[in-house]
Design a protein around this motif. Sequence first.
Motif, PDB file in Angstrom:
ATOM      1  N   ARG A  85       0.858  -1.195   0.000  1.00 30.74           N
ATOM      2  CA  ARG A  85       0.000   0.000   0.000  1.00 30.74           C
ATOM      3  C   ARG A  85       0.894   1.245   0.000  1.00 30.74           C
ATOM      4  O   ARG A  85       1.795   1.369   0.811  1.00 30.74           O
ATOM      5  CB  ARG A  85      -0.881   0.013   1.236  1.00 30.74           C
ATOM      6  CG  ARG A  85      -1.817   1.187   1.302  1.00 30.74           C
ATOM      7  CD  ARG A  85      -2.762   1.037   2.499  1.00 30.74           C
ATOM      8  NE  ARG A  85      -3.665   2.161   2.569  1.00 30.74           N
ATOM      9  CZ  ARG A  85      -3.818   2.921   3.643  1.00 30.74           C
ATOM     10  NH1 ARG A  85      -3.141   2.650   4.748  1.00 30.74           N
ATOM     11  NH2 ARG A  85      -4.643   3.926   3.625  1.00 30.74           N
ATOM     12  N   VAL A  86       0.605   2.152  -0.932  1.00 35.68           N
ATOM     13  CA  VAL A  86       1.358   3.402  -1.047  1.00 35.68           C
ATOM     14  C   VAL A  86       0.355   4.541  -1.211  1.00 35.68           C
ATOM     15  O   VAL A  86      -0.574   4.444  -2.017  1.00 35.68           O
ATOM     16  CB  VAL A  86       2.317   3.383  -2.256  1.00 35.68           C
ATOM     17  CG1 VAL A  86       3.018   4.717  -2.419  1.00 35.68           C
ATOM     18  CG2 VAL A  86       3.328   2.254  -2.119  1.00 35.68           C
ATOM     19  N   ILE A  87       0.546   5.594  -0.438  1.00 31.52           N
ATOM     20  CA  ILE A  87      -0.278   6.796  -0.538  1.00 31.52           C
ATOM     21  C   ILE A  87       0.650   7.962  -0.867  1.00 31.52           C
ATOM     22  O   ILE A  87       1.684   8.134  -0.221  1.00 31.52           O
ATOM     23  CB  ILE A  87      -1.027   7.080   0.781  1.00 31.52           C
ATOM     24  CG1 ILE A  87      -1.963   5.921   1.123  1.00 31.52           C
ATOM     25  CG2 ILE A  87      -1.800   8.391   0.688  1.00 31.52           C
ATOM     26  CD1 ILE A  87      -2.586   6.024   2.499  1.00 31.52           C
ATOM     27  N   ALA A  88       0.289   8.757  -1.864  1.00 26.73           N
ATOM     28  CA  ALA A  88       1.093   9.920  -2.239  1.00 26.73           C
ATOM     29  C   ALA A  88       0.171  11.094  -2.529  1.00 26.73           C
ATOM     30  O   ALA A  88      -0.938  10.918  -3.043  1.00 26.73           O
ATOM     31  CB  ALA A  88       1.936   9.603  -3.471  1.00 26.73           C
ATOM     32  N   LYS A  89       0.627  12.281  -2.171  1.00 31.22           N
ATOM     33  CA  LYS A  89      -0.116  13.501  -2.506  1.00 31.22           C
ATOM     34  C   LYS A  89       0.872  14.611  -2.771  1.00 31.22           C
ATOM     35  O   LYS A  89       2.008  14.576  -2.287  1.00 31.22           O
ATOM     36  CB  LYS A  89      -1.078  13.895  -1.396  1.00 31.22           C
ATOM     37  CG  LYS A  89      -0.428  14.417  -0.156  1.00 31.22           C
ATOM     38  CD  LYS A  89      -1.459  14.917   0.837  1.00 31.22           C
ATOM     39  CE  LYS A  89      -0.738  15.654   1.951  1.00 31.22           C
ATOM     40  NZ  LYS A  89      -1.514  16.727   2.479  1.00 31.22           N
ATOM     41  N   ILE A  90       0.442  15.576  -3.542  1.00 28.81           N
ATOM     42  CA  ILE A  90       1.306  16.710  -3.850  1.00 28.81           C
ATOM     43  C   ILE A  90       0.967  17.852  -2.904  1.00 28.81           C
ATOM     44  O   ILE A  90      -0.195  18.023  -2.506  1.00 28.81           O
ATOM     45  CB  ILE A  90       1.174  17.141  -5.327  1.00 28.81           C
ATOM     46  CG1 ILE A  90       2.337  18.048  -5.692  1.00 28.81           C
ATOM     47  CG2 ILE A  90      -0.166  17.787  -5.608  1.00 28.81           C
ATOM     48  CD1 ILE A  90       2.603  18.108  -7.177  1.00 28.81           C
ATOM     49  N   ASP A  91       1.971  18.588  -2.535  1.00 29.36           N
ATOM     50  CA  ASP A  91       1.804  19.755  -1.684  1.00 29.36           C
ATOM     51  C   ASP A  91       2.319  20.952  -2.485  1.00 29.36           C
ATOM     52  O   ASP A  91       3.494  21.306  -2.392  1.00 29.36           O
ATOM     53  CB  ASP A  91       2.576  19.571  -0.379  1.00 29.36           C
ATOM     54  CG  ASP A  91       2.225  20.596   0.674  1.00 29.36           C
ATOM     55  OD1 ASP A  91       1.414  21.503   0.394  1.00 29.36           O
ATOM     56  OD2 ASP A  91       2.773  20.495   1.779  1.00 29.36           O
ATOM     57  N   PRO A  92       1.452  21.570  -3.309  1.00 32.05           N
ATOM     58  CA  PRO A  92       1.899  22.643  -4.204  1.00 32.05           C
ATOM     59  C   PRO A  92       2.578  23.788  -3.446  1.00 32.05           C
ATOM     60  O   PRO A  92       2.172  24.165  -2.357  1.00 32.05           O
ATOM     61  CB  PRO A  92       0.607  23.133  -4.859  1.00 32.05           C
ATOM     62  CG  PRO A  92      -0.344  22.004  -4.716  1.00 32.05           C
ATOM     63  CD  PRO A  92       0.027  21.322  -3.428  1.00 32.05           C
ATOM     64  N   ALA A  93       3.625  24.310  -4.040  1.00 35.45           N
ATOM     65  CA  ALA A  93       4.381  25.455  -3.524  1.00 35.45           C
ATOM     66  C   ALA A  93       4.986  25.197  -2.146  1.00 35.45           C
ATOM     67  O   ALA A  93       5.237  26.130  -1.392  1.00 35.45           O
ATOM     68  CB  ALA A  93       3.505  26.706  -3.516  1.00 35.45           C
ATOM     69  N   ALA A  94       5.231  23.944  -1.778  1.00 34.30           N
ATOM     70  CA  ALA A  94       5.787  23.625  -0.464  1.00 34.30           C
ATOM     71  C   ALA A  94       7.291  23.880  -0.393  1.00 34.30           C
ATOM     72  O   ALA A  94       7.825  24.145   0.671  1.00 34.30           O
ATOM     73  CB  ALA A  94       5.500  22.174  -0.103  1.00 34.30           C
ATOM     74  N   LEU A  95       7.975  23.819  -1.515  1.00 39.31           N
ATOM     75  CA  LEU A  95       9.418  24.002  -1.538  1.00 39.31           C
ATOM     76  C   LEU A  95       9.746  25.469  -1.795  1.00 39.31           C
ATOM     77  O   LEU A  95       9.348  26.040  -2.810  1.00 39.31           O
ATOM     78  CB  LEU A  95      10.046  23.131  -2.636  1.00 39.31           C
ATOM     79  CG  LEU A  95      11.550  23.181  -2.781  1.00 39.31           C
ATOM     80  CD1 LEU A  95      12.227  22.683  -1.500  1.00 39.31           C
ATOM     81  CD2 LEU A  95      11.991  22.343  -3.971  1.00 39.31           C
ATOM     82  N   LYS A  96      10.445  26.068  -0.874  1.00 43.41           N
ATOM     83  CA  LYS A  96      10.879  27.460  -1.014  1.00 43.41           C
ATOM     84  C   LYS A  96      12.339  27.470  -1.432  1.00 43.41           C
ATOM     85  O   LYS A  96      13.177  26.794  -0.824  1.00 43.41           O
ATOM     86  CB  LYS A  96      10.724  28.229   0.304  1.00 43.41           C
ATOM     87  CG  LYS A  96       9.331  28.163   0.903  1.00 43.41           C
ATOM     88  CD  LYS A  96       8.314  28.845   0.029  1.00 43.41           C
ATOM     89  CE  LYS A  96       6.949  28.794   0.710  1.00 43.41           C
ATOM     90  NZ  LYS A  96       5.858  29.024  -0.172  1.00 43.41           N
ATOM     91  N   ILE A  97      12.653  28.215  -2.458  1.00 42.24           N
ATOM     92  CA  ILE A  97      14.020  28.285  -2.968  1.00 42.24           C
ATOM     93  C   ILE A  97      14.501  29.724  -2.874  1.00 42.24           C
ATOM     94  O   ILE A  97      13.824  30.647  -3.349  1.00 42.24           O
ATOM     95  CB  ILE A  97      14.096  27.799  -4.431  1.00 42.24           C
ATOM     96  CG1 ILE A  97      13.637  26.351  -4.510  1.00 42.24           C
ATOM     97  CG2 ILE A  97      15.507  27.962  -4.982  1.00 42.24           C
ATOM     98  CD1 ILE A  97      13.545  25.820  -5.916  1.00 42.24           C
ATOM     99  N   LEU A  98      15.655  29.918  -2.276  1.00 43.04           N
ATOM    100  CA  LEU A  98      16.253  31.240  -2.168  1.00 43.04           C
ATOM    101  C   LEU A  98      17.318  31.387  -3.246  1.00 43.04           C
ATOM    102  O   LEU A  98      18.185  30.533  -3.405  1.00 43.04           O
ATOM    103  CB  LEU A  98      16.889  31.422  -0.790  1.00 43.04           C
ATOM    104  CG  LEU A  98      15.944  31.328   0.398  1.00 43.04           C
ATOM    105  CD1 LEU A  98      16.731  31.419   1.700  1.00 43.04           C
ATOM    106  CD2 LEU A  98      14.894  32.414   0.335  1.00 43.04           C
ATOM    107  N   LEU A  99      17.246  32.468  -3.978  1.00 40.74           N
ATOM    108  CA  LEU A  99      18.219  32.745  -5.026  1.00 40.74           C
ATOM    109  C   LEU A  99      18.856  34.096  -4.764  1.00 40.74           C
ATOM    110  O   LEU A  99      18.207  34.994  -4.208  1.00 40.74           O
ATOM    111  CB  LEU A  99      17.531  32.778  -6.396  1.00 40.74           C
ATOM    112  CG  LEU A  99      16.865  31.485  -6.846  1.00 40.74           C
ATOM    113  CD1 LEU A  99      16.079  31.716  -8.123  1.00 40.74           C
ATOM    114  CD2 LEU A  99      17.903  30.412  -7.060  1.00 40.74           C
ATOM    115  N   PRO A 100      20.111  34.273  -5.152  1.00 37.59           N
ATOM    116  CA  PRO A 100      20.730  35.590  -4.990  1.00 37.59           C
ATOM    117  C   PRO A 100      20.054  36.596  -5.908  1.00 37.59           C
ATOM    118  O   PRO A 100      19.460  36.231  -6.930  1.00 37.59           O
ATOM    119  CB  PRO A 100      22.182  35.357  -5.405  1.00 37.59           C
ATOM    120  CG  PRO A 100      22.168  34.124  -6.225  1.00 37.59           C
ATOM    121  CD  PRO A 100      20.999  33.307  -5.764  1.00 37.59           C
TER     122      PRO A 100
END
Length: 108
Positions: A85-100
């Motif tokens: 059994r595998v459950i997966a879901k997406i969490d939109p915009a969860a990853l924050k990326i810092l750029l110079p």
Amino acid sequence: MVVFANARTYATGAVINPNDNISDGVFEIVIVRKINVFELLRMLLVQKSFKSDNIEIIQTKNVEIIAHKKSFFQVDGEYRGKFNRVIAKIDPAALKILLPTRKQTQQG
């Protein structure tokens, strides 16, 4: 083989999800129905996707897969064990990326 993907390629550059869009709020379930040595080599060495008649791609925001018997499971190339059994879901915009800022980038 069943793959949950939100990007076009594996880290190796092998194409697994030709329909990628990492910012669309969904991920793809890539179902590979027929796989042989030549297809694997094509994917790994030439970085081409599986032939379209051998795969099915489903877009979704979440999924639960229940299998009759436990199967090998890995996350991002790391073996996690055998599961049925595998459950997966997406969490939109969860990853924050810092750029110079642009000015810092030009100065090095």
